[in-house]
Design a protein around this motif. Sequence first.
Motif, PDB file in Angstrom:
ATOM      1  N   LYS A 111       0.819  -1.202   0.000  1.00 37.17           N
ATOM      2  CA  LYS A 111       0.000   0.000   0.000  1.00 37.17           C
ATOM      3  C   LYS A 111       0.857   1.257   0.000  1.00 37.17           C
ATOM      4  N   VAL A 112       1.921   1.238   0.786  1.00 36.72           N
ATOM      5  CA  VAL A 112       2.813   2.394   0.854  1.00 36.72           C
ATOM      6  C   VAL A 112       3.484   2.613  -0.497  1.00 36.72           C
ATOM      7  N   LEU A 113       3.946   1.514  -1.102  1.00 35.10           N
ATOM      8  CA  LEU A 113       4.605   1.600  -2.409  1.00 35.10           C
ATOM      9  C   LEU A 113       3.665   2.174  -3.463  1.00 35.10           C
ATOM     10  N   ILE A 114       2.458   1.660  -3.487  1.00 38.62           N
ATOM     11  CA  ILE A 114       1.491   2.091  -4.492  1.00 38.62           C
ATOM     12  C   ILE A 114       1.167   3.566  -4.298  1.00 38.62           C
ATOM     13  N   LYS A 115       1.026   3.953  -3.062  1.00 36.79           N
ATOM     14  CA  LYS A 115       0.711   5.350  -2.768  1.00 36.79           C
ATOM     15  C   LYS A 115       1.832   6.254  -3.243  1.00 36.79           C
ATOM     16  N   SER A 116       3.072   5.864  -2.956  1.00 38.84           N
ATOM     17  CA  SER A 116       4.186   6.734  -3.315  1.00 38.84           C
ATOM     18  C   SER A 116       4.414   6.735  -4.821  1.00 38.84           C
ATOM     19  N   LYS A 117       4.125   5.611  -5.483  1.00 38.25           N
ATOM     20  CA  LYS A 117       4.334   5.554  -6.926  1.00 38.25           C
ATOM     21  C   LYS A 117       3.229   6.254  -7.696  1.00 38.25           C
ATOM     22  N   CYS A 118       2.040   6.254  -7.159  1.00 38.22           N
ATOM     23  CA  CYS A 118       0.895   6.745  -7.923  1.00 38.22           C
ATOM     24  C   CYS A 118       0.274   8.000  -7.328  1.00 38.22           C
ATOM     25  N   ASN A 119       0.942   8.625  -6.394  1.00 36.89           N
ATOM     26  CA  ASN A 119       0.445   9.864  -5.796  1.00 36.89           C
ATOM     27  C   ASN A 119      -0.962   9.704  -5.233  1.00 36.89           C
ATOM     28  N   GLY A 120      -1.234   8.551  -4.655  1.00 39.44           N
ATOM     29  CA  GLY A 120      -2.525   8.352  -4.008  1.00 39.44           C
ATOM     30  C   GLY A 120      -3.632   7.960  -4.953  1.00 39.44           C
ATOM     31  N   LYS A 121      -3.376   8.006  -6.262  1.00 41.55           N
ATOM     32  CA  LYS A 121      -4.411   7.558  -7.195  1.00 41.55           C
ATOM     33  C   LYS A 121      -4.404   6.034  -7.274  1.00 41.55           C
ATOM     34  N   GLY A 122      -5.451   5.476  -7.772  1.00 38.03           N
ATOM     35  CA  GLY A 122      -5.526   4.029  -7.898  1.00 38.03           C
ATOM     36  C   GLY A 122      -4.458   3.514  -8.846  1.00 38.03           C
ATOM     37  N   ALA A 123      -3.787   2.451  -8.433  1.00 35.40           N
ATOM     38  CA  ALA A 123      -2.756   1.873  -9.282  1.00 35.40           C
ATOM     39  C   ALA A 123      -3.378   0.846 -10.212  1.00 35.40           C
ATOM     40  N   PRO A 124      -2.847   0.717 -11.426  1.00 38.90           N
ATOM     41  CA  PRO A 124      -3.338  -0.332 -12.328  1.00 38.90           C
ATOM     42  C   PRO A 124      -3.052  -1.714 -11.755  1.00 38.90           C
ATOM     43  N   PRO A 125      -3.978  -2.670 -11.947  1.00 37.44           N
ATOM     44  CA  PRO A 125      -3.832  -4.013 -11.371  1.00 37.44           C
ATOM     45  C   PRO A 125      -2.529  -4.684 -11.775  1.00 37.44           C
ATOM     46  N   GLU A 126      -2.053  -4.426 -12.998  1.00 29.53           N
ATOM     47  CA  GLU A 126      -0.798  -5.049 -13.435  1.00 29.53           C
ATOM     48  C   GLU A 126       0.349  -4.602 -12.545  1.00 29.53           C
TER      49      GLU A 126
END
Length: 87
Positions: free
Chosen positions: A57-72
Amino acid sequence: MPDCTEPSKPGNSLSCMEMLQLILDGDATPEQQHAFKAHLDECMPCYKEYNLDVTLKVLIKSKCNGKGAPPELIEKIKSQISQNLPH
Ligand SMILES: [Zn+2]
């Protein structure tokens, strides 16, 4: 009076995975969160799964600026993390 209550079980009737899901979804009560934290100390599968998801969750947040990350991307990160986990 029943004599088979398991003191190490988180919550009352929830299984490990149900409890984990509540915590990760943010739906757990403060009592459940407390019980689960104590449970993590003695349940390695829960501990690993919990850390995996929190890290993710932390990784996805930091990579995507809090937006939803693509499932891939989520799957990619997830497999990377599980490869790095000690077995
Ligand atoms: Zn557990």
